[in-house]
Write an enzyme that holds these catalytic residues in place. Structure first.
Site, PDB file in Angstrom:
ATOM      1  CG  ASP A 183      -1.603  -0.809   1.239  1.00 57.72           C
ATOM      2  OD1 ASP A 183      -1.908  -1.483   0.612  1.00 57.72           O
ATOM      3  OD2 ASP A 183      -2.143  -1.404   2.341  1.00 57.72           O
TER       4      ASP A 183
HETATM    5  N1  URA Z   1      -1.087  -6.462   3.995  1.00 55.58           N
HETATM    6  C1  URA Z   1      -1.720  -4.618   4.118  1.00 55.58           C
HETATM    7  O1  URA Z   1      -2.876  -4.378   4.751  1.00 55.58           O
HETATM    8  N2  URA Z   1      -1.856  -3.813   3.041  1.00 55.58           N
HETATM    9  C2  URA Z   1       0.103  -3.610   2.465  1.00 55.58           C
HETATM   10  O2  URA Z   1       0.367  -3.415   2.242  1.00 55.58           O
HETATM   11  C3  URA Z   1       0.161  -5.297   2.728  1.00 55.58           C
HETATM   12  C4  URA Z   1       0.041  -6.853   3.258  1.00 55.58           C
END
Ligand code: URA
Length: 240
Positions: free
Chosen positions: A106
């Site tokens: 993310d």
């Molecule tokens: N899980 C999440 O919620 N976000 C990420 O970026 C990676 C794993």
């Protein structure tokens, strides 16, 4: 790979079209072992080749395997919309040779992100069938409790998943911090699992993929390195 003409070599390394590379060569911008080469059609051995372009040395690599310590506020999608893309952190040659992130973090998640232009490697590394473990450190809004850890280990139901998802391992690191190890890579998985287990993730960092540990790469946030054979091999082992 054997021998290739110099213009094709530069093109393969992301320095532009074959024609544009020919112009650079003709302009005397490329040298090998201290010798400027102005003939684009010179056949050069690629194995172990180091060339200089604009006075910067590059090792010829048929494929690149990169580890980035991703900072927050960069997107992994190819067409980044709200934040700059992670590729903007790397030299522009990598975009031209179609390097892409292996899976997604993310925009606000930091830590270990692999990038490559090797399609089969990307596919293999992202395949759910391989069960490659990814280790995350999550900072939570509410305190971490044994019950929270228990729920994550037992499995939580996410609304668009048919089966509950469980952490492979999970342990408390601090009052508001836990380490969670996942074998799947579902959308926002850590954040959604924490929410489903009754807490809220306020910061997330990926610290390990397979046996490859971010700490041991010595990268500050925003720094990247090439991965060598031994490090690539660690990606598919459980704990390095
Ligand atoms: N899980 C999440 O919620 N976000 C990420 O970026 C990676 C794993």
């Amino acid at each position: 790979m054997g021998k290739l003409t110099l213009d094709r070599i530069l093109q393969s390394q992301g320095f532009g079209t074959r024609k544009a590379c020919g112009v650079l060569i003709g302009a005397g911008e490329v040298s090998i072992a201290g010798q400027t080469i102005t003939d684009s059609s010179a056949a050069i051995e690629t194995n172990g080749l180091v060339f200089k372009i604009f006075d910067e040395a590059w090792l010829y690599r048929s494929r690149v395997y990169i580890a980035l310590n991703k900072p927050a506020n960069f997107e992994c999608s190819r067409k980044a919309s709200h934040h700059p893309g992670v590729l903007t952190i790397l030299p522009e040659q990598f975009t031209r040779r179609e390097v892409q992130p292996v899976g997604r973090l993310d925009h606000d998640t930091t830590g270990l992100l692999l990038m490559s232009d090797d399609g089969p490697f990307i596919h293999m590394q992202s395949s759910p069938k391989r069960h490659i473990q990814k280790v995350y450190v999550a900072t939570t809004h509410e305190p971490v409790t044994p019950a929270l850890v228990g729920r994550l280990l037992a499995g939580v139901k996410l609304h668009d998943e048919t089966e509950p998802l469980a952490a492979k391992t999970c342990r408390m690191l601090d009052t508001h911090q836990l380490e969670i190890v996942l074998e799947q890579g579902k959308y926002h998985q850590v954040k959604r699992m924490l929410a489903a287990a009754g807490n809220h993730c306020v910061a997330l960092r990926r610290v390990q993929i397979g046996g490859l540990k971010l700490d041991l790469l010595g990268l500050a946030e925003g720094e990247w390195c090439y991965l060598d054979e031994a490090q690539l091999a660690q990606l598919t082992t459980a704990d390095g």
